[in-house]
Design a protein around this motif. Structure first.
Motif, PDB file in Angstrom:
ATOM      1  N   GLY A  78       3.356   1.162  -4.434  1.00 47.98           N
ATOM      2  CA  GLY A  78       3.216   1.477  -3.032  1.00 47.98           C
ATOM      3  C   GLY A  78       4.015   2.691  -2.610  1.00 47.98           C
ATOM      4  O   GLY A  78       5.182   2.835  -2.989  1.00 47.98           O
ATOM      5  N   LEU A  79       3.373   3.539  -1.839  1.00 44.20           N
ATOM      6  CA  LEU A  79       4.023   4.736  -1.309  1.00 44.20           C
ATOM      7  C   LEU A  79       4.332   4.502   0.165  1.00 44.20           C
ATOM      8  O   LEU A  79       3.429   4.449   0.994  1.00 44.20           O
ATOM      9  CB  LEU A  79       3.103   5.946  -1.472  1.00 44.20           C
ATOM     10  CG  LEU A  79       2.765   6.302  -2.925  1.00 44.20           C
ATOM     11  CD1 LEU A  79       1.676   7.353  -2.971  1.00 44.20           C
ATOM     12  CD2 LEU A  79       4.007   6.760  -3.678  1.00 44.20           C
ATOM     13  N   CYS A 111      11.061   5.371  -9.398  1.00 36.50           N
ATOM     14  CA  CYS A 111       9.633   5.314  -9.091  1.00 36.50           C
ATOM     15  C   CYS A 111       9.429   4.567  -7.781  1.00 36.50           C
ATOM     16  O   CYS A 111      10.316   3.845  -7.322  1.00 36.50           O
ATOM     17  CB  CYS A 111       8.854   4.646 -10.222  1.00 36.50           C
ATOM     18  SG  CYS A 111       9.269   2.928 -10.504  1.00 36.50           S
ATOM     19  N   PRO A 112       8.257   4.737  -7.172  1.00 36.49           N
ATOM     20  CA  PRO A 112       7.953   3.943  -5.979  1.00 36.49           C
ATOM     21  C   PRO A 112       7.906   2.452  -6.342  1.00 36.49           C
ATOM     22  O   PRO A 112       7.633   2.091  -7.495  1.00 36.49           O
ATOM     23  CB  PRO A 112       6.566   4.451  -5.562  1.00 36.49           C
ATOM     24  CG  PRO A 112       6.485   5.828  -6.141  1.00 36.49           C
ATOM     25  CD  PRO A 112       7.223   5.733  -7.448  1.00 36.49           C
ATOM     26  N   ILE A 167      -0.999  -3.195   3.272  1.00 33.45           N
ATOM     27  CA  ILE A 167      -1.482  -2.245   2.272  1.00 33.45           C
ATOM     28  C   ILE A 167      -2.554  -1.367   2.898  1.00 33.45           C
ATOM     29  O   ILE A 167      -3.493  -1.863   3.526  1.00 33.45           O
ATOM     30  CB  ILE A 167      -2.054  -2.985   1.040  1.00 33.45           C
ATOM     31  CG1 ILE A 167      -1.049  -4.017   0.511  1.00 33.45           C
ATOM     32  CG2 ILE A 167      -2.458  -1.995  -0.043  1.00 33.45           C
ATOM     33  CD1 ILE A 167       0.314  -3.473   0.179  1.00 33.45           C
ATOM     34  N   GLY A 168      -2.405  -0.067   2.702  1.00 38.02           N
ATOM     35  CA  GLY A 168      -3.355   0.900   3.221  1.00 38.02           C
ATOM     36  C   GLY A 168      -4.323   1.352   2.141  1.00 38.02           C
ATOM     37  O   GLY A 168      -4.743   0.572   1.275  1.00 38.02           O
ATOM     38  N   LEU A 203      -2.209   1.633 -10.054  1.00 37.17           N
ATOM     39  CA  LEU A 203      -2.979   1.906  -8.846  1.00 37.17           C
ATOM     40  C   LEU A 203      -1.991   2.181  -7.719  1.00 37.17           C
ATOM     41  O   LEU A 203      -1.141   1.334  -7.419  1.00 37.17           O
ATOM     42  CB  LEU A 203      -3.846   0.701  -8.474  1.00 37.17           C
ATOM     43  CG  LEU A 203      -4.731   0.111  -9.569  1.00 37.17           C
ATOM     44  CD1 LEU A 203      -5.467  -1.119  -9.035  1.00 37.17           C
ATOM     45  CD2 LEU A 203      -5.688   1.149 -10.110  1.00 37.17           C
ATOM     46  N   PHE A 204      -2.080   3.358  -7.098  1.00 38.90           N
ATOM     47  CA  PHE A 204      -1.156   3.744  -6.028  1.00 38.90           C
ATOM     48  C   PHE A 204      -1.820   3.619  -4.665  1.00 38.90           C
ATOM     49  O   PHE A 204      -2.898   4.172  -4.449  1.00 38.90           O
ATOM     50  CB  PHE A 204      -0.660   5.175  -6.234  1.00 38.90           C
ATOM     51  CG  PHE A 204       0.466   5.263  -7.212  1.00 38.90           C
ATOM     52  CD1 PHE A 204       1.785   5.298  -6.767  1.00 38.90           C
ATOM     53  CD2 PHE A 204       0.221   5.298  -8.572  1.00 38.90           C
ATOM     54  CE1 PHE A 204       2.830   5.366  -7.666  1.00 38.90           C
ATOM     55  CE2 PHE A 204       1.264   5.371  -9.482  1.00 38.90           C
ATOM     56  CZ  PHE A 204       2.576   5.403  -9.031  1.00 38.90           C
ATOM     57  N   PHE A 205      -1.152   2.883  -3.771  1.00 38.69           N
ATOM     58  CA  PHE A 205      -1.623   2.634  -2.410  1.00 38.69           C
ATOM     59  C   PHE A 205      -0.603   3.157  -1.403  1.00 38.69           C
ATOM     60  O   PHE A 205       0.601   3.183  -1.686  1.00 38.69           O
ATOM     61  CB  PHE A 205      -1.766   1.126  -2.159  1.00 38.69           C
ATOM     62  CG  PHE A 205      -2.804   0.441  -2.978  1.00 38.69           C
ATOM     63  CD1 PHE A 205      -4.068   0.181  -2.447  1.00 38.69           C
ATOM     64  CD2 PHE A 205      -2.532   0.018  -4.274  1.00 38.69           C
ATOM     65  CE1 PHE A 205      -5.028  -0.483  -3.189  1.00 38.69           C
ATOM     66  CE2 PHE A 205      -3.499  -0.645  -5.022  1.00 38.69           C
ATOM     67  CZ  PHE A 205      -4.748  -0.887  -4.483  1.00 38.69           C
ATOM     68  N   THR A 206      -1.083   3.491  -0.198  1.00 39.68           N
ATOM     69  CA  THR A 206      -0.152   3.704   0.903  1.00 39.68           C
ATOM     70  C   THR A 206       0.287   2.334   1.401  1.00 39.68           C
ATOM     71  O   THR A 206      -0.443   1.344   1.274  1.00 39.68           O
ATOM     72  CB  THR A 206      -0.789   4.503   2.057  1.00 39.68           C
ATOM     73  OG1 THR A 206      -1.909   3.778   2.556  1.00 39.68           O
ATOM     74  CG2 THR A 206      -1.208   5.895   1.604  1.00 39.68           C
ATOM     75  N   VAL A 207       1.496   2.284   1.953  1.00 36.57           N
ATOM     76  CA  VAL A 207       2.080   1.026   2.401  1.00 36.57           C
ATOM     77  C   VAL A 207       2.750   1.256   3.751  1.00 36.57           C
ATOM     78  O   VAL A 207       3.441   2.259   3.942  1.00 36.57           O
ATOM     79  CB  VAL A 207       3.118   0.537   1.360  1.00 36.57           C
ATOM     80  CG1 VAL A 207       3.947  -0.601   1.901  1.00 36.57           C
ATOM     81  CG2 VAL A 207       2.428   0.123   0.074  1.00 36.57           C
TER      82      VAL A 207
END
Length: 171
Positions: free
Chosen positions: A32-33, A56-57, A86-87, A105-109
């Motif tokens: 998550g970012l 790391c994130p 979670i975005g 898998l990278f998501f916006t948070v």
């Protein structure tokens, strides 16, 4: 011989624990970012990479029968103490540092509650934890570390805004 009632102190070897738990198999990780102004939430681990320091994130492995967004909500709570929504899914990274191999898998948070704190990795014993620090960092601060001590995604970026513009599969 050990004196009665005295415990032998454990010698923690984080690299060995990481390899035992996660090595020589493919894992699915969710990451998550979370951004606050000009800073990104980051976690410092020991036992990963050539210097045993890895920023790391927040994120971690999805469990069998757990959807990726649900895994990321769980991982954020475990590692950071934060509750999140979670975005958008932004990009995929293939993390390969043998014997570790993960599809990430990278998501916006977006943070919705909780208090930022240094969390734990529940797969590890309490005296063998690999999470050493959790904090918001500026992009310049992240880039000040040697490349092998920060997640590879930062090699593709010249600013924090660039992190959130990454898309697709990172090569």
């Amino acid at each position: 011989m050990e004196a009665p009632g005295k415990a032998i102190p454990r010698k923690s070897n984080p690299r060995r624990e990481v390899q035992k738990l996660y090595g020589n198999r493919l894992r699915l990780r969710v990451c998550g970012l979370h951004r606050e102004g000009d800073r990104l939430l980051m976690v410092r681990h020991r036992g990963i990479g050539p210097t045993d320091t890895f920023w790391c994130p927040p994120g971690g492995g999805a469990q069998f029968n757990e959807k990726a967004p649900d895994a990321l909500i769980r991982e954020f709570a475990e590692e950071t103490g934060l509750q999140v929504d979670i975005g958008e899914m932004l990009f995929v990274n293939e993390f390969m540092q043998p014997p570790l191999h993960a599809i990430e898998l990278f998501f916006t948070v977006n943070v919705t509650g909780g208090t930022l704190r240094q969390g734990i990795d529940p797969e590890m014993e309490l005296d063998d934890q690999i999470i050493e620090e959790v904090r918001l960092m500026s992009f310049d601060e992240i880039k000040s570390y040697p490349p092998e001590e920060v997640h590879a995604l930062f090699r593709y970026c010249n600013s924090l805004d660039d992190v959130f513009r990454l898309r697709g599969y990172l090569r």
